[in-house]
Design an enzyme around this catalytic site. Structure first.
Site, short mmCIF file in Angstrom:
data_model
loop_
_atom_site.label_atom_id
_atom_site.label_comp_id
_atom_site.label_asym_id
_atom_site.label_seq_id
_atom_site.Cartn_x
_atom_site.Cartn_y
_atom_site.Cartn_z
N CYS A 54 43.65 47.99 33.48
CA CYS A 54 42.84 46.78 33.62
C CYS A 54 42.32 46.66 35.06
CB CYS A 54 43.66 45.56 33.17
SG CYS A 54 42.64 44.11 32.88
N HIS A 72 45.48 47.01 27.67
CA HIS A 72 46.87 46.99 28.16
C HIS A 72 47.79 47.82 27.26
CE1 HIS A 72 46.57 44.03 31.42
NE2 HIS A 72 45.55 43.58 30.72
N GLU A 77 50.74 48.62 27.68
CA GLU A 77 52.13 48.18 27.76
C GLU A 77 52.45 47.05 26.78
OE1 GLU A 77 49.75 47.57 29.78
OE2 GLU A 77 49.91 45.68 30.87
#
Ligand code: XMP
Length: 507
Positions: free
Chosen positions: A79, A167, A169
């Protein structure tokens, strides 16, 4: 030497999640502030740049000199991290037409790129950004897009630089784990050998080296963190570690003796100090919650300090501080420094060097280490318990009689949770003694006695919590048992408040 990935934190809320995901992939990683890249650390095998609340073109945006990271080290920007690398190299980053937030599907994927091996068109990713990369630096290549975001991911040909706008994660990025695994395994060449066993081996060796022949003292609380720290240190330096377990009289029923026995069974060199009289007399008549905490905190330090001074020549104070506490204290805004709940002020007062062998572990990793060390499950999976103990669960002033009543009620509740197989389903549970009396009837007699509230919550980190939906039959049984068996209680209530706006403890 333990290889590691460095996560440079630009302030995103999901930075810790990146670390969690890598640890789940058996890759050791550390989160550092964005401007603290360790230049001369040969164990670093790759770098991840996190997201950020800022835009890259903000004056206040956090900036890193990318030249500080050797070209040979792979970097993955996530990001803001991706935008930052592109922007610093002459690309353009602009506000997106509308803030892009939520699920998106990949519409283009170059799965020949090592970062995107086994990732396919149609895979879901999670977007959360206000800016978008509108043009990449010359020669940089788009390797994934979504319907709305052309530069979903990029690679820099001939260089070890990658960026993803989404993202990986976050749980909702279905291909996120694959992407992170590709990065650490295929690109950084990680051996993925981080485990509880490898942690113990490297930490024991490091502790022996750090501590030499020095003596160490450690405060045990009965909780999992300090217990695991103690067993680990004991493995490293044996009886040069002295543990001190202070009973402030506000522990659960029989806890002091049973936990002390467990500690002795583990071979720890432990001194149990019954200081309950001191605490009861200092707390007498005190109602205000913060004052109770202060009195207990100070009393604890005094007792611990006095005991520790009886040991000749101590050089170190060990604590069971864990990673979430440390990450908060690294907070890049520089405002939050969280002192250890129970022993705040102790290191300064005692003038000892600080040893924190678990400071890089998450809670579940601490538990895994404890199990690997052969500690009994009842110590490992024990619920959290506040440092000030039952003092913050007795509303109003504290007397030994009130402590006895609460211990009995709490014991019935906790034992009930165990018997019904519910103990491990809740994050934390306990009873609270309320400063009210109500009318009841027992046999032919009118009673006028105290009320107890039961609290059980589900949570993952204690930052937020919800009340546990315990079965009615269970609550009925526990309520009955408490009222019948605990003299002084004639009413039981169940707390159905979530956090926020309530807290887990009542005080
Ligand atoms: P609250 O009540 O703030 O509690 O929602 C969050 C978690 O922290 C524990 N807690 C404490 N632990 N010393 C501790 O060691 C304290 O003073 C303390 N106060 C709250 C609480 O039990 C819950 O797990």
């Amino acid at each position: 030497m333990q290889e590691k990935v460095i996560i440079l934190d630009f302030g995103s809320q999901t930075t810790q999640l990146i670390a969690r995901r890598l640890r789940e992939l058996n890759v050791y990683c550390e989160i550092l502030p964005y401007n603290k890249f360790p230049k001369d650390d040969p164990t670093v095998i790759g770098v991840i740049l996190s997201g950020s609340p800022f835009s890259v073109y903000d004056e206040k945006a956090f900036r890193l000199n990318l030249a500080d990271i050797p070209a040979a080290l792979p970097i993955l920007g996530i990001c803001y991290g991706a935008q930052f690398m592109a922007y610093e190299n002459g690309g353009s980053v602009e506000p997106a037409g509308s803030r892009e937030y939520g699920r998106a599907k990949l519409s283009f994927v170059n799965s020949n790129d090592p970062l995107l091996a086994d990732v396919s068109v149609g895979d879901q990713v999670w977007m959360s950004h206000g800016d978008t990369i509108t043009s990449l630096p010359t020669g940089w290549e788009v390797i994934a897009s979504t319907h709305d975001v052309k530069v979903g991911a990029y690679a820099v040909p001939g260089e070890k630089r990658w960026g993803v706008q989404f993202h990986p994660e976050v749980f909702h990025s279905e291909c996120g784990t694959t992407i992170l695994r590709n990065f650490v395994e295929k690109i950084c060449g990680s051996k993925r050998d981080w485990s509880a066993a490898s942690f113990i081996e490297t930490t024991v060796a490091a502790l022996r080296e750090q501590l030499g022949n020095d003596k160490v003292v450690l405060g045990l609380s009965g909780g999992v963190d300090s217990s695991v720290a103690a067993v680990l240190l004991n493995k490293a330096i044996g009886d040069r570690l002295t543990c001190i377990f202070v009973d402030h009289g506000l522990l659960r029923k029989d806890e002091f003796t049973s936990v002390l026995r467990d500690y002795e069974g583990l071979g720890l060199n432990v001194i149990g100090v019954d200081a309950s009289q001191k605490f009861f007399s200092e707390l007498a008549g005190v109602e205000e919650p913060e004052r109770k905490r202060k009195i207990i905190g100070k009393g604890f330090i005094d007792v611990f300090d006095a005991e520790a001074h009886k040991i000749v020549d101590v050089k170190w104070l060990a604590q069971g501080t864990i990673y979430p506490d440390c990450i908060e204290s690294l907070s890049i805004t520089g405002t939050t420094i969280k002192s250890h709940h129970n022993v705040g002020g102790l290191p300064e007062k005692m003038n000892l060097k600080l040893c924190e062998p678990l400071r890089l572990l998450f809670k579940d990793e601490v538990r895994a280490v404890g199990r690997e060390l052969g500690m009994p499950e009842r110590l490992i999976s024990r619920h959290p318990f506040p440092g000030p103990g039952l003092a913050v669960r007795i509303l109003g002033d504290i007397t030994p009689e009130k402590v006895r009543i609460l211990q009995e009620a709490d014991d019935i509740f906790i034992q009930g949770l165990r018997d019904w197989g519910l103990y491990d389903q809740v994050w934390q549970a306990g009873a609270i003694l309320l400063p009210v009396r109500s009318v009841g009837v027992m046999g032919d007699e009118r009673t006028y006695e105290q009320a107890v509230a039961l609290r059980a919550v589900t949570s993952t980190d204690a930052m937020t919590a919800d009340w546990a939906r315990l079965p009615y039959d269970f609550l009925a049984k526990v309520s009955n048992d408490i009222i019948n068996k605990v003299k002084g209680v004639n009413r039981v209530a169940y707390d159905i408040s979530s956090k926020p706006p309530a807290t887990i403890e009542w005080e």
